[in-house]
Design a protein around this motif. Sequence first.
Motif, PDB file in Angstrom:
ATOM      1  N   TYR A  36       0.851  -1.177   0.000  1.00  0.00           N
ATOM      2  CA  TYR A  36       0.000   0.000   0.000  1.00  0.00           C
ATOM      3  C   TYR A  36       0.889   1.229   0.000  1.00  0.00           C
ATOM      4  CZ  TYR A  36      -4.180  -2.768   0.833  1.00  0.00           C
ATOM      5  OH  TYR A  36      -5.221  -3.654   0.704  1.00  0.00           O
ATOM      6  N   PHE A  37       0.305   2.325  -0.385  1.00  0.00           N
ATOM      7  CA  PHE A  37       1.069   3.548  -0.623  1.00  0.00           C
ATOM      8  C   PHE A  37       0.303   4.729  -0.038  1.00  0.00           C
ATOM      9  CE2 PHE A  37       2.954   6.934  -2.969  1.00  0.00           C
ATOM     10  CZ  PHE A  37       1.962   7.617  -3.646  1.00  0.00           C
ATOM     11  N   GLN A  38       1.045   5.609   0.622  1.00  0.00           N
ATOM     12  CA  GLN A  38       0.431   6.810   1.166  1.00  0.00           C
ATOM     13  C   GLN A  38       1.216   8.030   0.720  1.00  0.00           C
ATOM     14  OE1 GLN A  38      -0.181   6.795   5.436  1.00  0.00           O
ATOM     15  NE2 GLN A  38      -1.793   8.320   5.263  1.00  0.00           N
ATOM     16  N   ALA A  39       0.605   8.816  -0.135  1.00  0.00           N
ATOM     17  CA  ALA A  39       1.224  10.064  -0.579  1.00  0.00           C
ATOM     18  C   ALA A  39       1.046  11.117   0.506  1.00  0.00           C
ATOM     19  CB  ALA A  39       0.584  10.521  -1.879  1.00  0.00           C
ATOM     20  N   PRO A  40       1.899  12.122   0.506  1.00  0.00           N
ATOM     21  CA  PRO A  40       1.792  13.185   1.514  1.00  0.00           C
ATOM     22  C   PRO A  40       0.405  13.818   1.526  1.00  0.00           C
ATOM     23  CG  PRO A  40       3.853  13.374   0.329  1.00  0.00           C
ATOM     24  CD  PRO A  40       3.062  12.312  -0.375  1.00  0.00           C
ATOM     25  N   ASP A  88       4.442   8.803  -7.661  1.00  0.00           N
ATOM     26  CA  ASP A  88       4.693   7.587  -6.884  1.00  0.00           C
ATOM     27  C   ASP A  88       5.361   7.910  -5.554  1.00  0.00           C
ATOM     28  OD1 ASP A  88       5.645   6.001  -9.953  1.00  0.00           O
ATOM     29  OD2 ASP A  88       3.718   5.856  -8.927  1.00  0.00           O
ATOM     30  N   THR A  89       5.691   9.145  -5.332  1.00  0.00           N
ATOM     31  CA  THR A  89       6.346   9.560  -4.089  1.00  0.00           C
ATOM     32  C   THR A  89       5.433   9.375  -2.893  1.00  0.00           C
ATOM     33  OG1 THR A  89       7.790  11.162  -5.166  1.00  0.00           O
ATOM     34  CG2 THR A  89       7.296  11.544  -2.845  1.00  0.00           C
ATOM     35  N   GLY A  90       5.985   8.734  -1.861  1.00  0.00           N
ATOM     36  CA  GLY A  90       5.220   8.523  -0.646  1.00  0.00           C
ATOM     37  C   GLY A  90       5.824   7.404   0.168  1.00  0.00           C
ATOM     38  N   VAL A  91       5.080   6.985   1.174  1.00  0.00           N
ATOM     39  CA  VAL A  91       5.520   5.882   2.027  1.00  0.00           C
ATOM     40  C   VAL A  91       4.812   4.608   1.583  1.00  0.00           C
ATOM     41  CG1 VAL A  91       5.677   5.010   4.382  1.00  0.00           C
ATOM     42  CG2 VAL A  91       5.895   7.469   3.951  1.00  0.00           C
ATOM     43  N   TYR A  92       5.592   3.563   1.418  1.00  0.00           N
ATOM     44  CA  TYR A  92       5.062   2.272   0.982  1.00  0.00           C
ATOM     45  C   TYR A  92       5.051   1.318   2.172  1.00  0.00           C
ATOM     46  CZ  TYR A  92       5.078   3.755  -3.831  1.00  0.00           C
ATOM     47  OH  TYR A  92       4.805   4.423  -4.997  1.00  0.00           O
ATOM     48  N   TYR A  93       3.900   0.716   2.384  1.00  0.00           N
ATOM     49  CA  TYR A  93       3.701  -0.201   3.504  1.00  0.00           C
ATOM     50  C   TYR A  93       3.415  -1.600   2.983  1.00  0.00           C
ATOM     51  CZ  TYR A  93       2.916   4.085   6.210  1.00  0.00           C
ATOM     52  OH  TYR A  93       3.039   5.314   6.809  1.00  0.00           O
ATOM     53  N   CYS A  94       3.968  -2.594   3.661  1.00  0.00           N
ATOM     54  CA  CYS A  94       3.597  -3.957   3.319  1.00  0.00           C
ATOM     55  C   CYS A  94       2.575  -4.474   4.339  1.00  0.00           C
ATOM     56  CB  CYS A  94       4.807  -4.874   3.237  1.00  0.00           C
ATOM     57  SG  CYS A  94       5.856  -4.980   4.692  1.00  0.00           S
ATOM     58  N   GLN A  95       1.761  -5.368   3.855  1.00  0.00           N
ATOM     59  CA  GLN A  95       0.633  -5.884   4.628  1.00  0.00           C
ATOM     60  C   GLN A  95       0.585  -7.394   4.468  1.00  0.00           C
ATOM     61  OE1 GLN A  95      -2.733  -6.530   2.543  1.00  0.00           O
ATOM     62  NE2 GLN A  95      -4.242  -5.746   3.977  1.00  0.00           N
ATOM     63  N   GLY A 106       3.688  -3.535   8.081  1.00  0.00           N
ATOM     64  CA  GLY A 106       5.066  -3.142   8.318  1.00  0.00           C
ATOM     65  C   GLY A 106       5.137  -1.652   8.617  1.00  0.00           C
ATOM     66  N   GLN A 107       6.328  -1.161   8.877  1.00  0.00           N
ATOM     67  CA  GLN A 107       6.504   0.218   9.326  1.00  0.00           C
ATOM     68  C   GLN A 107       6.566   1.222   8.182  1.00  0.00           C
ATOM     69  OE1 GLN A 107       8.908  -1.692   8.628  1.00  0.00           O
ATOM     70  NE2 GLN A 107      10.640  -0.466   7.930  1.00  0.00           N
ATOM     71  N   GLY A 108       6.704   0.771   6.957  1.00  0.00           N
ATOM     72  CA  GLY A 108       6.750   1.690   5.833  1.00  0.00           C
ATOM     73  C   GLY A 108       8.153   2.060   5.416  1.00  0.00           C
ATOM     74  N   THR A 109       8.324   2.314   4.128  1.00  0.00           N
ATOM     75  CA  THR A 109       9.601   2.757   3.589  1.00  0.00           C
ATOM     76  C   THR A 109       9.320   3.901   2.608  1.00  0.00           C
ATOM     77  OG1 THR A 109      11.647   2.038   2.495  1.00  0.00           O
ATOM     78  CG2 THR A 109       9.615   1.002   1.740  1.00  0.00           C
ATOM     79  N   GLN A 110      10.111   4.956   2.711  1.00  0.00           N
ATOM     80  CA  GLN A 110       9.879   6.168   1.937  1.00  0.00           C
ATOM     81  C   GLN A 110      10.462   6.042   0.542  1.00  0.00           C
ATOM     82  OE1 GLN A 110       8.311   9.254   2.771  1.00  0.00           O
ATOM     83  NE2 GLN A 110       8.670   9.740   0.598  1.00  0.00           N
ATOM     84  N   VAL A 111       9.655   6.382  -0.445  1.00  0.00           N
ATOM     85  CA  VAL A 111      10.105   6.463  -1.829  1.00  0.00           C
ATOM     86  C   VAL A 111       9.908   7.901  -2.295  1.00  0.00           C
ATOM     87  CG1 VAL A 111       9.650   5.744  -4.204  1.00  0.00           C
ATOM     88  CG2 VAL A 111       9.611   4.054  -2.353  1.00  0.00           C
TER      89      VAL A 111
END
Length: 115
Positions: A36-40, A88-95, A106-111
């Motif tokens: 999953y992805f969360q943009a600012p 595509d910029t944002g934090v990517y989370y795994c589930q 997961g805690q997320g990784t910034q792209v």
Amino acid sequence: VQLQASGGGLVQPGGSLRLSCAASEDIFRFNVMGWYFQAPGKEREFVAQLTSSTIMDYADSVKGRFTISRDVAKNTMYLQMTSLKSEDTGVYYCQAIVPRRGEYWGQGTQVTVSS
């Protein structure tokens, strides 16, 4: 279940990154693993998922550019990202969805995609 996402970073438009999500348990037992992805300033949204029967699904915005995969021997899921765009910029989370136990994140990784 603990999920550790990694692989994010700064990349130029058109570039590629591979995200990893390492799980603390055998992933072949999981019903679904996903990204999953969360943009600012926006809500978290679906990117891709892989079921236990290896059926893949993608958001329309990433079809043809991103590929989800897993290595059960390493208990790790991946997201190969190509042709990256600024949006595509944002934090990517795994589930992970685990039978009889529920959903884990997961805690997320910034792209960051920027020139």
